[in-house]
Motif scaffolding. Structure first.
Motif, short mmCIF file in Angstrom:
data_model
loop_
_atom_site.label_atom_id
_atom_site.label_comp_id
_atom_site.label_asym_id
_atom_site.label_seq_id
_atom_site.Cartn_x
_atom_site.Cartn_y
_atom_site.Cartn_z
N LEU A 210 0.85 -1.20 0.00
CA LEU A 210 0.00 0.00 0.00
C LEU A 210 0.88 1.24 0.00
N HIS A 211 0.52 2.20 -0.84
CA HIS A 211 1.23 3.48 -0.87
C HIS A 211 0.33 4.51 -0.19
N MET A 212 0.55 4.68 1.08
CA MET A 212 -0.41 5.47 1.86
C MET A 212 -0.41 6.94 1.46
N ALA A 213 0.78 7.50 1.21
CA ALA A 213 0.82 8.93 0.86
C ALA A 213 0.03 9.18 -0.43
N GLU A 214 0.26 8.31 -1.44
CA GLU A 214 -0.44 8.47 -2.71
C GLU A 214 -1.94 8.26 -2.51
N LEU A 215 -2.27 7.25 -1.69
CA LEU A 215 -3.68 6.94 -1.48
C LEU A 215 -4.41 8.14 -0.84
N LEU A 216 -3.79 8.71 0.18
CA LEU A 216 -4.45 9.84 0.85
C LEU A 216 -4.48 11.08 -0.04
N ALA A 217 -3.52 11.14 -0.97
CA ALA A 217 -3.48 12.31 -1.86
C ALA A 217 -4.61 12.28 -2.89
#
Ligand SMILES: Cc1ncc(C[n+]2csc(CCOP(=O)(O)OP(=O)(O)O)c2C)c(N)n1
Ligand code: SF4
Length: 521
Positions: free
Chosen positions: A205-212
């Motif tokens: 999971l790429h959390m920074a990208e997901l939240l962006a």
């Protein structure tokens, strides 16, 4: 502040300053009414924490983290930023579950330690009740991206004005190296011993990208603790995230790629190099969001006590606990009420705690019931105490109110020696015995029927309970019923039911059938 050589905690003097400052702010932030509330908000360190987290003499020079762990570096950067920005006295730090569970021993700020994954939810509550504070949620990748996925996504999506520091070391550190949502393809863990395979374990999971992808967040950046240059960038990102919160601009999030030498099986230098060579290509460093979100102004939630907003504030005189209306001859009373759903078991417990609150006692109410709305078994635990209550769970009640035979048989053995069982029944079942406890049969259902409503059975039992134990004043019961029961005809029946329950016990005592058990008046 974070200190890697001496692990200390707030000195008592500073602590008391923080305490009074926070208390006065909470009062002014909530409403003038809140200051009339029965309970003063208390902000102080829980007695369960050590005053000083002392380590063995040979370990005094180091943190509890493994050598080369990124948590220590992240702590230092956050602590420096708080100090430089002058935010130390305003900050409330929410620690996670994971290797950084002890973060509260390193930050001389307000501290809360929460359940696994729940930090953004707790931080939301703290920030909303203390909007002037700097609230930090500090989390590992297991905490934030596995068990706490929902909490972080929704906190970000609501644009909570908190700062989240997300320490991504691509593994569960504390529990010994299980696969995390951020474990990389091919990376071995105890639960992916052949290396993570997208076909079986999915992709990281790429959390920074997901939240962006969300509209609300104000600032999202990924940084790495891989080398001095990147550490300096991490320092700036951490500072910026805190500034954003300080300026009230919105949700800020910094993902920190961090070495975990122990679980990765590397020495500290190799681990840093691994962040650089392996993690950064998978999790590219970037500023994913840096703007003030345009969130249309709405109706801000009213900063008033919830009870006032719901219109359930008891009358002023009922809230006045300055003069106790009743002498309590006990330190605490533990009551278990059990029966079938529909018998008013849970409601009886709620009425008792409301009465307890009005008499200035500490109270707790813990319900337990099955999925059925009617006829399933239900019980609740009620504590009335002159002291703060440690746990609302009762193993050995002083009083069991058994609304039916099933509950009598099921829970009688739990009652403490010298306690009381009040049984809703004309007589005890023939084969029933309960040595060491006082058992009183009250034909409460019949009494309630005669008064016009079986539904008042629980109030007959309440009357019996008050008369038998004298734990609360009948006058308080009446005032609670008057506030809670809106239908006048039912209120009339309840009044009579309360009196009937009391009279029943009184008459039994006169004919010698009831004796006072131990521990009560
Ligand atoms: C409800 C609950 N489930 C599971 C655990 C076990 N547990 C403790 S820490 C942890 C994961 C820690 O990993 P991470 O959040 O990545 O932090 P790190 O230790 O790597 O810093 C787990 C699964 C727990 N404490 N509570
Ligand atoms: S196990 Fe990893 S994350 Fe945990 S303290 Fe050690 S190096 Fe740090």
């Amino acid at each position: 502040m974070a200190n890697e050589s001496v692990i200390g905690v707030t000195d008592p003097e500073t602590k008391s300053e923080v305490k009074s400052e926070v208390s006065s702010e909470v009062k002014s932030e909530v409403s003038p009414q809140a200051s009339n509330d029965v309970y003063e908000p208390i902000h102080s360190k829980s007695p369960v924490f050590y005053d000083l987290y002392e380590r063995k003499a040979e370990l005094q020079h180091q943190t509890h983290y493994c050598p080369g762990c990124g948590h220590g570096v992240a702590h230092k950067l956050i602590a420096e930023a708080l100090q430089e920005l002058g935010l130390q006295d305003k900050t409330i730090f929410v620690s996670p579950v994971g290797c950084s569970v002890f973060a509260y021993y390193y930050f001389d700020v307000g501290n809360v330690q929460v359940a696994h994954g729940r930090a953004p939810a707790s931080a939301t509550a703290i920030k909303r009740s203390c909007p002037g504070r700097i609230v930090i949620s500090y989390q590992g990748d297991g905490d934030l991206a596995a068990i706490g996925t929902a909490e972080i996504v929704h906190a970000a999506n609501r644009g909570e004005k908190i700062t989240v520091f997300f320490v991504n070391n691509a593994i569960y550190g504390m529990t010994g190296g299980q696969m995390a949502p951020t474990t990389m393809v091919g990376q071995k863990s105890t639960t992916s011993p052949w290396g993570r395979r997208p076909s079986n374990e999915g992709f990281p999971l790429h959390m920074a990208e997901l939240l962006a992808t969300l509209e609300a967040p104000a600032y999202i950046e990924r940084v790495a603790l891989s080398d001095n240059k990147n550490i300096m960038k991490a320092r700036r990102a951490i500072r910026k995230a805190l500034e954003i919160q300080r300026d009230g601009a919105g949700f800020s999030f910094v993902e920190i790629l961090s070495p975990c030498p122990t679980i990765w099986g590397k020495d500290p230098v190799e681990a840093r190099r691994w962040v650089l060579d392996k993690m950064i290509p998978t999790f590219p460093l970037n500023v994913f969001r840096d703007r003030r979100p345009e969130i249309p102004a709405g109706n801000e939630p009213p900063q008033r006590p919830v009870a006032d907003v719901l219109g359930i504030t008891p009358k002023a005189e009922a809230r006045d606990v300055s003069k106790p209306k009743h002498a309590h001859h006990f330190k605490d009373v533990k009551i278990k009420i059990a029966g079938f759903g529909g018998q008013g078991v849970l409601l009886l417990g709620q009425l008792l705690i409301e009465m307890g609150m009005r008499e200035g006692l500490e109270v707790s109410w813990l319900p337990s019931y099955g999925p059925e709305m009617r006829s399933g078994s239900a019980h609740c635990h009620v504590c009335l105490s002159k002291e703060r209550i440690g746990s609302p769970l009762i193993s050995h009640p002083d009083v069991l109110v058994a609304m039916n035979e099933y509950s009598l048989r099921k829970f009688a053995h739990e009652v403490a020696s010298g306690g009381v069982i009040l049984y809703n029944g004309a007589s005890l079942p023939a084969d029933f015995s309960a040595p060491d406890v006082q058992v009183v049969s009250i034909p409460a259902s019949e009494i309630a029927d005669k008064l016009g409503s079986t539904r008042a059975t629980n109030i007959v039992m309440m009357g019996a309970l008050l008369e038998e134990t004298e734990c609360l004043a009948p006058g308080t019961a009446l005032s609670v019923l008057e506030d809670k029961v809106k239908k006048l005809n039912l209120l009339e029946i309840d009044r009579k039911a309360l009196t009937a329950g009391r009279l029943f016990i009184d008459e039994q005592a006169h004919i010698g059938a009831v004796s006072q058990p131990d521990g009560f008046a």
